[in-house]
Design a protein around this motif. Structure first.
Motif, PDB file in Angstrom:
ATOM      1  N   LEU A 151       9.686 -14.179   2.088  1.00 60.23           N
ATOM      2  CA  LEU A 151       8.162 -14.827   1.694  1.00 60.23           C
ATOM      3  C   LEU A 151       7.284 -13.444   2.090  1.00 60.23           C
ATOM      4  O   LEU A 151       7.132 -12.766   2.771  1.00 60.23           O
ATOM      5  CB  LEU A 151       8.008 -15.879   2.881  1.00 60.23           C
ATOM      6  CG  LEU A 151       6.669 -16.216   3.208  1.00 60.23           C
ATOM      7  CD1 LEU A 151       6.299 -17.006   2.098  1.00 60.23           C
ATOM      8  CD2 LEU A 151       6.512 -17.007   4.424  1.00 60.23           C
ATOM      9  N   ASP A 152       6.389 -13.647   1.046  1.00 65.10           N
ATOM     10  CA  ASP A 152       5.235 -12.717   0.954  1.00 65.10           C
ATOM     11  C   ASP A 152       4.066 -13.413   1.636  1.00 65.10           C
ATOM     12  O   ASP A 152       3.514 -14.050   0.693  1.00 65.10           O
ATOM     13  CB  ASP A 152       4.870 -12.019  -0.229  1.00 65.10           C
ATOM     14  CG  ASP A 152       3.642 -11.271  -0.496  1.00 65.10           C
ATOM     15  OD1 ASP A 152       3.354 -10.660   0.482  1.00 65.10           O
ATOM     16  OD2 ASP A 152       2.763 -11.420  -1.549  1.00 65.10           O
ATOM     17  N   ARG A 153       3.902 -12.977   2.911  1.00 64.34           N
ATOM     18  CA  ARG A 153       3.048 -13.883   3.553  1.00 64.34           C
ATOM     19  C   ARG A 153       1.458 -13.627   2.856  1.00 64.34           C
ATOM     20  O   ARG A 153       0.754 -14.432   2.908  1.00 64.34           O
ATOM     21  CB  ARG A 153       3.059 -13.634   4.996  1.00 64.34           C
ATOM     22  CG  ARG A 153       1.750 -14.187   5.823  1.00 64.34           C
ATOM     23  CD  ARG A 153       2.111 -15.655   5.824  1.00 64.34           C
ATOM     24  NE  ARG A 153       3.547 -15.719   6.743  1.00 64.34           N
ATOM     25  CZ  ARG A 153       4.061 -17.287   7.121  1.00 64.34           C
ATOM     26  NH1 ARG A 153       3.284 -18.121   6.320  1.00 64.34           N
ATOM     27  NH2 ARG A 153       5.054 -17.397   7.742  1.00 64.34           N
ATOM     28  N   LEU A 160       6.906  -8.478   4.389  1.00 64.10           N
ATOM     29  CA  LEU A 160       7.765  -9.452   3.806  1.00 64.10           C
ATOM     30  C   LEU A 160       8.735 -10.134   5.016  1.00 64.10           C
ATOM     31  O   LEU A 160       9.299  -9.256   5.583  1.00 64.10           O
ATOM     32  CB  LEU A 160       8.496  -8.938   2.743  1.00 64.10           C
ATOM     33  CG  LEU A 160       8.037  -8.189   1.413  1.00 64.10           C
ATOM     34  CD1 LEU A 160       9.021  -7.449   0.557  1.00 64.10           C
ATOM     35  CD2 LEU A 160       6.935  -9.289   0.812  1.00 64.10           C
ATOM     36  N   GLU A 161       8.771 -11.311   4.945  1.00 60.67           N
ATOM     37  CA  GLU A 161       9.714 -11.996   5.891  1.00 60.67           C
ATOM     38  C   GLU A 161      10.830 -12.518   5.347  1.00 60.67           C
ATOM     39  O   GLU A 161      10.866 -13.277   4.456  1.00 60.67           O
ATOM     40  CB  GLU A 161       8.923 -13.296   6.553  1.00 60.67           C
ATOM     41  CG  GLU A 161       7.508 -12.773   7.354  1.00 60.67           C
ATOM     42  CD  GLU A 161       6.489 -13.992   7.777  1.00 60.67           C
ATOM     43  OE1 GLU A 161       7.196 -15.134   7.829  1.00 60.67           O
ATOM     44  OE2 GLU A 161       5.421 -13.629   8.270  1.00 60.67           O
ATOM     45  N   LEU A 162      11.972 -12.175   5.731  1.00 63.70           N
ATOM     46  CA  LEU A 162      13.331 -12.302   5.358  1.00 63.70           C
ATOM     47  C   LEU A 162      13.888 -13.474   6.289  1.00 63.70           C
ATOM     48  O   LEU A 162      13.877 -13.177   7.495  1.00 63.70           O
ATOM     49  CB  LEU A 162      14.162 -11.154   5.128  1.00 63.70           C
ATOM     50  CG  LEU A 162      13.845 -10.272   4.010  1.00 63.70           C
ATOM     51  CD1 LEU A 162      12.360  -9.888   4.015  1.00 63.70           C
ATOM     52  CD2 LEU A 162      14.709  -9.196   3.976  1.00 63.70           C
ATOM     53  N   ARG A 163      14.841 -14.161   5.747  1.00 62.96           N
ATOM     54  CA  ARG A 163      15.432 -15.283   6.544  1.00 62.96           C
ATOM     55  C   ARG A 163      16.755 -15.669   5.825  1.00 62.96           C
ATOM     56  O   ARG A 163      16.829 -15.722   4.720  1.00 62.96           O
ATOM     57  CB  ARG A 163      14.680 -16.444   6.639  1.00 62.96           C
ATOM     58  CG  ARG A 163      15.413 -17.626   7.546  1.00 62.96           C
ATOM     59  CD  ARG A 163      14.135 -18.956   7.918  1.00 62.96           C
ATOM     60  NE  ARG A 163      14.881 -19.800   8.474  1.00 62.96           N
ATOM     61  CZ  ARG A 163      14.289 -20.912   9.013  1.00 62.96           C
ATOM     62  NH1 ARG A 163      12.975 -21.165   8.736  1.00 62.96           N
ATOM     63  NH2 ARG A 163      15.037 -21.854   9.640  1.00 62.96           N
ATOM     64  N   ALA A 164      17.801 -15.388   6.680  1.00 68.23           N
ATOM     65  CA  ALA A 164      19.224 -15.726   6.473  1.00 68.23           C
ATOM     66  C   ALA A 164      19.476 -17.352   6.633  1.00 68.23           C
ATOM     67  O   ALA A 164      19.026 -17.900   7.569  1.00 68.23           O
ATOM     68  CB  ALA A 164      20.205 -14.932   7.000  1.00 68.23           C
ATOM     69  N   ALA A 171       0.831  -1.287  -0.026  1.00 67.01           N
ATOM     70  CA  ALA A 171       0.168  -0.022  -0.252  1.00 67.01           C
ATOM     71  C   ALA A 171       0.801   1.285   0.064  1.00 67.01           C
ATOM     72  O   ALA A 171       0.311   2.358  -0.544  1.00 67.01           O
ATOM     73  CB  ALA A 171      -0.912   0.068   1.253  1.00 67.01           C
ATOM     74  N   ASP A 172       2.174   1.230   0.586  1.00 67.98           N
ATOM     75  CA  ASP A 172       2.737   2.401   0.563  1.00 67.98           C
ATOM     76  C   ASP A 172       3.955   2.407  -0.198  1.00 67.98           C
ATOM     77  O   ASP A 172       4.620   3.346  -0.627  1.00 67.98           O
ATOM     78  CB  ASP A 172       3.320   2.453   2.190  1.00 67.98           C
ATOM     79  CG  ASP A 172       2.385   2.548   3.225  1.00 67.98           C
ATOM     80  OD1 ASP A 172       1.278   3.202   2.691  1.00 67.98           O
ATOM     81  OD2 ASP A 172       2.536   2.081   4.287  1.00 67.98           O
ATOM     82  N   SER A 173       4.638   1.257  -0.468  1.00 66.46           N
ATOM     83  CA  SER A 173       5.846   1.296  -1.378  1.00 66.46           C
ATOM     84  C   SER A 173       6.147  -0.264  -2.048  1.00 66.46           C
ATOM     85  O   SER A 173       5.432  -0.982  -1.962  1.00 66.46           O
ATOM     86  CB  SER A 173       7.066   1.526  -0.298  1.00 66.46           C
ATOM     87  OG  SER A 173       7.369   0.371   0.492  1.00 66.46           O
ATOM     88  N   VAL A 174       7.294  -0.469  -2.780  1.00 61.11           N
ATOM     89  CA  VAL A 174       7.616  -1.448  -3.701  1.00 61.11           C
ATOM     90  C   VAL A 174       8.991  -2.147  -3.100  1.00 61.11           C
ATOM     91  O   VAL A 174       9.597  -1.138  -2.620  1.00 61.11           O
ATOM     92  CB  VAL A 174       7.446  -0.877  -5.051  1.00 61.11           C
ATOM     93  CG1 VAL A 174       7.947  -2.345  -5.836  1.00 61.11           C
ATOM     94  CG2 VAL A 174       6.283  -0.437  -5.474  1.00 61.11           C
ATOM     95  N   ILE A 185       9.803  -6.513   6.656  1.00 62.54           N
ATOM     96  CA  ILE A 185       9.824  -5.520   5.850  1.00 62.54           C
ATOM     97  C   ILE A 185       8.216  -5.170   5.700  1.00 62.54           C
ATOM     98  O   ILE A 185       7.642  -5.916   4.784  1.00 62.54           O
ATOM     99  CB  ILE A 185      10.470  -5.354   4.682  1.00 62.54           C
ATOM    100  CG1 ILE A 185      11.897  -5.533   4.818  1.00 62.54           C
ATOM    101  CG2 ILE A 185      10.268  -4.060   3.886  1.00 62.54           C
ATOM    102  CD1 ILE A 185      12.978  -5.715   3.633  1.00 62.54           C
ATOM    103  N   ASP A 186       7.487  -4.167   6.112  1.00 67.87           N
ATOM    104  CA  ASP A 186       6.205  -3.681   6.023  1.00 67.87           C
ATOM    105  C   ASP A 186       5.992  -2.812   4.776  1.00 67.87           C
ATOM    106  O   ASP A 186       6.781  -1.445   4.752  1.00 67.87           O
ATOM    107  CB  ASP A 186       5.696  -3.039   7.200  1.00 67.87           C
ATOM    108  CG  ASP A 186       4.219  -2.924   7.017  1.00 67.87           C
ATOM    109  OD1 ASP A 186       3.801  -3.009   6.268  1.00 67.87           O
ATOM    110  OD2 ASP A 186       3.551  -2.511   8.075  1.00 67.87           O
ATOM    111  N   LEU A 187       5.437  -3.078   3.654  1.00 67.00           N
ATOM    112  CA  LEU A 187       5.445  -2.325   2.469  1.00 67.00           C
ATOM    113  C   LEU A 187       4.144  -1.480   2.765  1.00 67.00           C
ATOM    114  O   LEU A 187       3.659  -0.732   1.501  1.00 67.00           O
ATOM    115  CB  LEU A 187       5.357  -2.991   1.113  1.00 67.00           C
ATOM    116  CG  LEU A 187       6.522  -4.083   0.953  1.00 67.00           C
ATOM    117  CD1 LEU A 187       6.462  -4.664  -0.408  1.00 67.00           C
ATOM    118  CD2 LEU A 187       7.888  -2.922   0.857  1.00 67.00           C
ATOM    119  N   GLY A 188       3.574  -1.669   3.680  1.00 69.94           N
ATOM    120  CA  GLY A 188       2.145  -0.727   4.035  1.00 69.94           C
ATOM    121  C   GLY A 188       1.131  -2.114   3.617  1.00 69.94           C
ATOM    122  O   GLY A 188       0.584  -2.256   2.482  1.00 69.94           O
TER     123      GLY A 188
END
Length: 345
Positions: A227-229, A210-214, A99-102, A203-206
């Motif tokens: 992962l885009d939940r 997105l869930e990042l995992r190393a 909703a806010d960014s890419v 990371i919240d794009l609005g």
């Protein structure tokens, strides 16, 4: 539509040079584009020589992306070795619109690809690109980062990426430049990672998380998944290959273990680093898991039989040849890495 460029070179005397996009100066007319340049003169990355510009020209070509879920877009790279025809377009790339960014996931082999990503995003939304997420250090996934970083995006990677990329940058630029042309790599420099992930991060794009995992050492020593939940889409980078022979640049046993752990991720579909571009999850990784298992089994048999490395690489995993493309280019390397790893286990 018009956009702004400068012509940049490695040296002013003899090049090589390329026209570099200045993101953020898009306008409906050339006059409006020039007015934007006057109001806010652009910065050009240090180390580059500006031969011409800035100037405004009609908008260039964008990369082709397909929407695989609402707000989730993927570009399919060719299953091929980089050359002057494909210009390094050999890996998958994604972006997710919130909703806010890419956020962009991987950037391709050269600045022209980062520019093509920018244009593709602008065709979908005027929201800012807030993050560029790099799944690992290999040049076909990171060398298009500069134009997107110049737009103000925050670059995110595994905590181990920066050191690994610095160690290999010179060799990567030399070898890739030979394949696709050195002019394509003008503008490639150190990747400006601002957020290094050593475990997990969100990371919240609005309204879209997105869930990042190393991950521990697997395909490389700096693999990161996204992962885009909301859509259940897992961007696996090169932890998952499809059709393209997997490339082992880390640890075989580690890769097998990571794939086992990844199978527990609750996702509907996966975007592999090569192939696909969209597979069911976790079933989409079954072919690769089989290949790695065969690679391990055949390597152990060769070691137990006292085979020398040079002889072993000729037979290890040969039964998998019919299932994969570019097999002769990658399997001998994989066999060498696996033999070296397991010989000293």
């Amino acid at each position: 539509m018009f956009e702004a460029f400068v012509t940049v070179c490695l040296t002013l005397s003899d090049g090589p040079c390329r026209d570099q996009l200045l993101p953020g100066y898009e306008a409906a007319t050339e006059v409006l584009c020039q007015e934007m340049l006057t109001a806010k003169p652009p910065d050009v990355a240090e180390g580059l020589m500006v031969r011409e510009g800035p100037v405004c020209r009609p908008v260039g070509d964008s990369l082709t992306f397909h929407e695989i879920a609402p707000g989730v877009f993927v570009h399919l790279g060719q299953i091929a070795e980089p050359d002057r025809t494909n210009r390094g377009d050999t890996s998958n790339i994604g972006f997710v619109i919130g909703a806010d960014s890419v956020a962009v996931i991987d950037t391709g082999s050269a600045p022209w690809m980062g520019e093509g990503i920018w244009r593709a995003i602008r065709a979908q939304t005027d929201k800012p690109v807030s993050h560029v997420i790099l799944t690992h250090m290999h040049p076909d996934h990171v060398f298009g980062t500069a134009p997107l970083a110049a737009s103000g995006a925050r670059v995110v990677s595994h905590a181990g990426l920066t050191r690994a990329l610095v160690d290999r940058m010179g060799n990567y630029i030399e070898s890739l430049g030979t394949l696709i042309g050195s002019e394509e790599l003008v503008g490639v420099g150190p990747v400006p990672v601002e957020l290094a992930v050593d475990s997990t991060h969100q990371i919240d794009l609005g309204g879209r998380m997105l869930e990042l995992r190393a991950w521990p050492t697997a395909h490389t020593g700096n693999d990161l998944t996204v992962l885009d939940r909301g859509s259940g889409t897992l961007f696996a980078g090169d932890l998952v290959f499809h059709r393209h022979t997997p490339a082992l640049d880390g640890k075989l046993l580690g890769w097998q273990a990571v794939l086992t752990d990844m199978a527990e991720i609750e996702a509907k579909q996966v975007v592999p680093g090569h192939g696909g571009p969209v597979l069911d999850w976790p079933g989409g990784a079954a072919d690769q898991q089989r290949y790695l298992d065969v690679l391990e089994q055949d390597t152990r048999k060769a070691i137990d039989a006292g085979a020398r490395l040079g002889d072993a690489v000729e037979v290890i995993a040969e039964g998998e040849a019919e299932h994969w493309e570019l097999f002769e280019a990658y399997n001998p390397r994989n066999a060498t890495v696996a033999f070296t790893e397991l010989e000293w286990e």
